[in-house]
Design a protein around this motif. Structure first.
Motif, PDB file in Angstrom:
ATOM      1  N   GLY A  89      -6.777  12.161   0.684  1.00 10.45           N
ATOM      2  CA  GLY A  89      -7.472  12.571  -0.526  1.00 10.45           C
ATOM      3  C   GLY A  89      -7.901  11.371  -1.361  1.00 10.45           C
ATOM      4  N   PHE A  90      -7.661  10.173  -0.876  1.00  6.97           N
ATOM      5  CA  PHE A  90      -8.079   8.934  -1.541  1.00  6.97           C
ATOM      6  C   PHE A  90      -8.062   7.824  -0.487  1.00  6.97           C
ATOM      7  N   VAL A  91      -8.665   6.692  -0.830  1.00  3.75           N
ATOM      8  CA  VAL A  91      -8.574   5.505   0.030  1.00  3.75           C
ATOM      9  C   VAL A  91      -7.907   4.398  -0.783  1.00  3.75           C
ATOM     10  N   LEU A  92      -7.070   3.676  -0.111  1.00  5.56           N
ATOM     11  CA  LEU A  92      -6.327   2.596  -0.751  1.00  5.56           C
ATOM     12  C   LEU A  92      -6.059   1.538   0.312  1.00  5.56           C
ATOM     13  N   TYR A  93      -6.676   0.390   0.165  1.00  2.00           N
ATOM     14  CA  TYR A  93      -6.542  -0.612   1.231  1.00  2.00           C
ATOM     15  C   TYR A  93      -6.855  -2.017   0.710  1.00  2.00           C
ATOM     16  N   SER A  94      -6.437  -2.988   1.516  1.00  3.02           N
ATOM     17  CA  SER A  94      -6.773  -4.394   1.294  1.00  3.02           C
ATOM     18  C   SER A  94      -7.902  -4.780   2.247  1.00  3.02           C
ATOM     19  N   VAL A 147       0.835  -1.204   0.000  1.00  3.60           N
ATOM     20  CA  VAL A 147       0.000   0.000   0.000  1.00  3.60           C
ATOM     21  C   VAL A 147       0.868   1.252   0.000  1.00  3.60           C
ATOM     22  N   ARG A 148       1.901   1.254   0.803  1.00  2.00           N
ATOM     23  CA  ARG A 148       2.784   2.416   0.859  1.00  2.00           C
ATOM     24  C   ARG A 148       3.547   2.584  -0.460  1.00  2.00           C
ATOM     25  N   MET A 149       3.939   1.471  -1.084  1.00  2.00           N
ATOM     26  CA  MET A 149       4.603   1.547  -2.380  1.00  2.00           C
ATOM     27  C   MET A 149       3.674   2.159  -3.426  1.00  2.00           C
ATOM     28  N   LEU A 150       2.398   1.733  -3.434  1.00  2.00           N
ATOM     29  CA  LEU A 150       1.435   2.294  -4.389  1.00  2.00           C
ATOM     30  C   LEU A 150       1.202   3.771  -4.118  1.00  2.00           C
ATOM     31  N   LYS A 151       1.184   4.132  -2.844  1.00  2.00           N
ATOM     32  CA  LYS A 151       0.994   5.548  -2.506  1.00  2.00           C
ATOM     33  C   LYS A 151       2.154   6.391  -3.035  1.00  2.00           C
ATOM     34  N   ALA A 152       3.384   5.892  -2.902  1.00  4.94           N
ATOM     35  CA  ALA A 152       4.544   6.634  -3.396  1.00  4.94           C
ATOM     36  C   ALA A 152       4.471   6.809  -4.911  1.00  4.94           C
ATOM     37  N   SER A 153       4.024   5.792  -5.617  1.00  6.15           N
ATOM     38  CA  SER A 153       3.881   5.901  -7.068  1.00  6.15           C
ATOM     39  C   SER A 153       2.790   6.904  -7.438  1.00  6.15           C
ATOM     40  N   MET A 154       1.716   6.931  -6.658  1.00  2.88           N
ATOM     41  CA  MET A 154       0.636   7.886  -6.922  1.00  2.88           C
ATOM     42  C   MET A 154       1.084   9.320  -6.668  1.00  2.88           C
ATOM     43  N   GLN A 155       1.969   9.505  -5.708  1.00  4.87           N
ATOM     44  CA  GLN A 155       2.484  10.852  -5.463  1.00  4.87           C
ATOM     45  C   GLN A 155       3.357  11.316  -6.633  1.00  4.87           C
ATOM     46  N   THR A 156       4.117  10.414  -7.227  1.00  6.86           N
ATOM     47  CA  THR A 156       4.897  10.770  -8.415  1.00  6.86           C
ATOM     48  C   THR A 156       3.964  11.103  -9.578  1.00  6.86           C
ATOM     49  N   PHE A 157       2.895  10.307  -9.715  1.00  4.88           N
ATOM     50  CA  PHE A 157       1.874  10.585 -10.744  1.00  4.88           C
ATOM     51  C   PHE A 157       1.289  11.981 -10.536  1.00  4.88           C
ATOM     52  N   ARG A 158       1.024  12.336  -9.295  1.00  5.89           N
ATOM     53  CA  ARG A 158       0.433  13.651  -8.999  1.00  5.89           C
ATOM     54  C   ARG A 158       1.402  14.781  -9.337  1.00  5.89           C
ATOM     55  N   LEU A 159       2.713  14.578  -9.103  1.00 14.19           N
ATOM     56  CA  LEU A 159       3.684  15.609  -9.442  1.00 14.19           C
ATOM     57  C   LEU A 159       3.719  15.868 -10.936  1.00 14.19           C
ATOM     58  N   ASP A 160       3.537  14.842 -11.755  1.00 15.70           N
ATOM     59  CA  ASP A 160       3.582  14.995 -13.201  1.00 15.70           C
ATOM     60  C   ASP A 160       2.262  15.513 -13.760  1.00 15.70           C
ATOM     61  N   VAL A 161       1.167  14.936 -13.307  1.00 13.65           N
ATOM     62  CA  VAL A 161      -0.147  15.217 -13.904  1.00 13.65           C
ATOM     63  C   VAL A 161      -0.865  16.355 -13.182  1.00 13.65           C
ATOM     64  N   GLY A 162      -0.586  16.530 -11.902  1.00 13.97           N
ATOM     65  CA  GLY A 162      -1.238  17.575 -11.129  1.00 13.97           C
ATOM     66  C   GLY A 162      -2.394  17.062 -10.283  1.00 13.97           C
ATOM     67  N   ARG A 163      -2.646  15.778 -10.258  1.00 14.64           N
ATOM     68  CA  ARG A 163      -3.731  15.185  -9.473  1.00 14.64           C
ATOM     69  C   ARG A 163      -3.480  13.697  -9.318  1.00 14.64           C
ATOM     70  N   PRO A 203      -3.665   7.409 -19.001  1.00 14.04           N
ATOM     71  CA  PRO A 203      -5.095   7.621 -19.245  1.00 14.04           C
ATOM     72  C   PRO A 203      -5.316   8.499 -20.479  1.00 14.04           C
ATOM     73  N   VAL A 204      -6.505   8.415 -20.999  1.00 16.84           N
ATOM     74  CA  VAL A 204      -6.854   9.213 -22.174  1.00 16.84           C
ATOM     75  C   VAL A 204      -6.942  10.692 -21.779  1.00 16.84           C
ATOM     76  N   ASP A 205      -6.453  11.572 -22.679  1.00 17.69           N
ATOM     77  CA  ASP A 205      -6.514  13.029 -22.489  1.00 17.69           C
ATOM     78  C   ASP A 205      -5.811  13.490 -21.215  1.00 17.69           C
ATOM     79  N   VAL A 206      -4.747  12.830 -20.838  1.00 16.13           N
ATOM     80  CA  VAL A 206      -3.941  13.246 -19.681  1.00 16.13           C
ATOM     81  C   VAL A 206      -2.573  13.678 -20.190  1.00 16.13           C
ATOM     82  N   ARG A 207      -2.215  14.907 -19.870  1.00 12.36           N
ATOM     83  CA  ARG A 207      -0.945  15.459 -20.323  1.00 12.36           C
ATOM     84  C   ARG A 207       0.114  15.282 -19.232  1.00 12.36           C
ATOM     85  N   ASN A 208       1.349  15.292 -19.703  1.00 13.52           N
ATOM     86  CA  ASN A 208       2.510  15.218 -18.814  1.00 13.52           C
ATOM     87  C   ASN A 208       2.636  13.876 -18.078  1.00 13.52           C
ATOM     88  N   TRP A 209       1.969  12.881 -18.600  1.00 12.62           N
ATOM     89  CA  TRP A 209       2.119  11.554 -17.977  1.00 12.62           C
ATOM     90  C   TRP A 209       3.485  10.996 -18.356  1.00 12.62           C
TER      91      TRP A 209
END
Length: 208
Positions: A174-179, A108-124, A139-145
Motif C-alpha cells: 500500500g506504499f513504497v519505501l526504499y533506498s 526499511v523494515r524498522m520504518l515499516k514497523a513504525s508506520m504500522q503502529t501509526f496506522r493502528l492509531d490513526v487508521g491509515r 500532522p495537522v488535523d490528524v486525530r489519535n496520533w
C-alpha cells in the motif's frame, strides 16, 4: 741433657720442608709489591682522569647495536604494508558495501514497523505529503496520533540519502519505501540496486 722446645708443636716442618719465617716473608713481599703498584698507578697523571672519564667506546657500540631502523629497512616495511593493503583492501571494502546493503534493508523494515503502529492509531498510513516526518511530528488535523513512533529522527540510508516514500502506490504494502542504493539513482544493479519495498512486482521487502 738439654730439651728442644718447638714453637709449633702441631706442625712437622721437616716433613713440609718449610719454616714459618719463609711464609711470612713471602706474604710481606707480596704485600709490598701490591702497595708499590698502587702508588705507581696513583702517581700516574692519567690515573684520575681515567677514573673520572670512563671509556665511552662501549657506550658507542651499544648505541650502534640498538640504533633505529635504516632507510632501506623502512622502505621494505612500507612495501610489505602496501602489498598487504592491495590484497586485503578490496575484500574489506566489499564487506563494508555488503553491510551497508544489510543496514538499508534493516532500516526499511524498522520504518515499516513504525508506520504500522501509526496506522493502528490513526487508521491509515502517512500520505505522500506528510511523508516519514509524520512518524516524528503529528500532522495537522490528524486525530489519535500517539507518536513519536521513532526514538530518533528519520534516518537516511547508509549512503547518506533520504529514503523514498510514497503512499497509495501500486504495491502489496500500500506504499513504497526504499533506498536508491549506492548511486542514489533509480534502478541499477549490484550495489546501485534499489533496496526496500518497491512498486509493482519488483518489491524486495519481506515480512508482515
Amino acid at each position: 741433657m738439654t730439651e728442644t722446645v718447638s714453637l709449633y708443636p702441631h706442625v712437622d716442618f721437616a716433613e713440609r720442608d718449610e719454616f714459618p719465617g719463609e711464609s711470612v716473608m713471602a706474604e710481606s713481599s707480596s704485600l709490598y709489591l701490591s702497595m708499590d703498584f698502587t702508588e705507581q698507578c696513583e702517581s700516574s697523571p692519567n690515573f684520575h682522569r681515567e677514573i673520572a672519564e670512563p671509556d665511552k667506546s662501549s657506550e658507542k657500540d651499544v648505541k650502534s647495536e640498538t640504533g633505529g631502523f635504516s632507510l632501506i629497512e623502512l622502505l621494505a616495511v612500507l612495501v610489505i604494508m602496501g602489498m598487504l593493503g592491495a590484497l586485503v583492501g578490496p575484500r574489506l571494502f566489499t564487506q563494508v558495501d555488503n553491510s551497508r546493503v544489510d543496514t538499508a534493508m534493516t532500516q526499511v523494515r524498522m520504518l515499516k514497523a513504525s508506520m504500522q503502529t501509526f496506522r493502528l492509531d490513526v487508521g491509515r498510513y502517512p500520505n505522500s505529503e506528510e511523508g516519514l516526518n509524520a512518524l516524528i511530528t503529528a500532522p495537522v488535523d490528524v486525530r489519535n496520533w500517539r507518536g513519536p513512533y521513532l526514538e530518533d529522527t528519520v534516518p537516511n540510508d547508509p549512503w547518506g540519502n533520504p529514503y523514498v516514500y510514497r503512499s497509495g502506490e501500486n504495491s502489496f504494502q500500500g506504499f513504497v519505501l526504499y533506498s536508491r542504493g549506492a548511486d542514489g539513482k533509480e534502478g541499477g544493479t549490484d550495489l546501485d540496486k534499489d533496496i526496500g519495498f518497491l512498486p509493482d512486482s519488483s518489491e524486495q521487502g519481506t515480512g508482515s
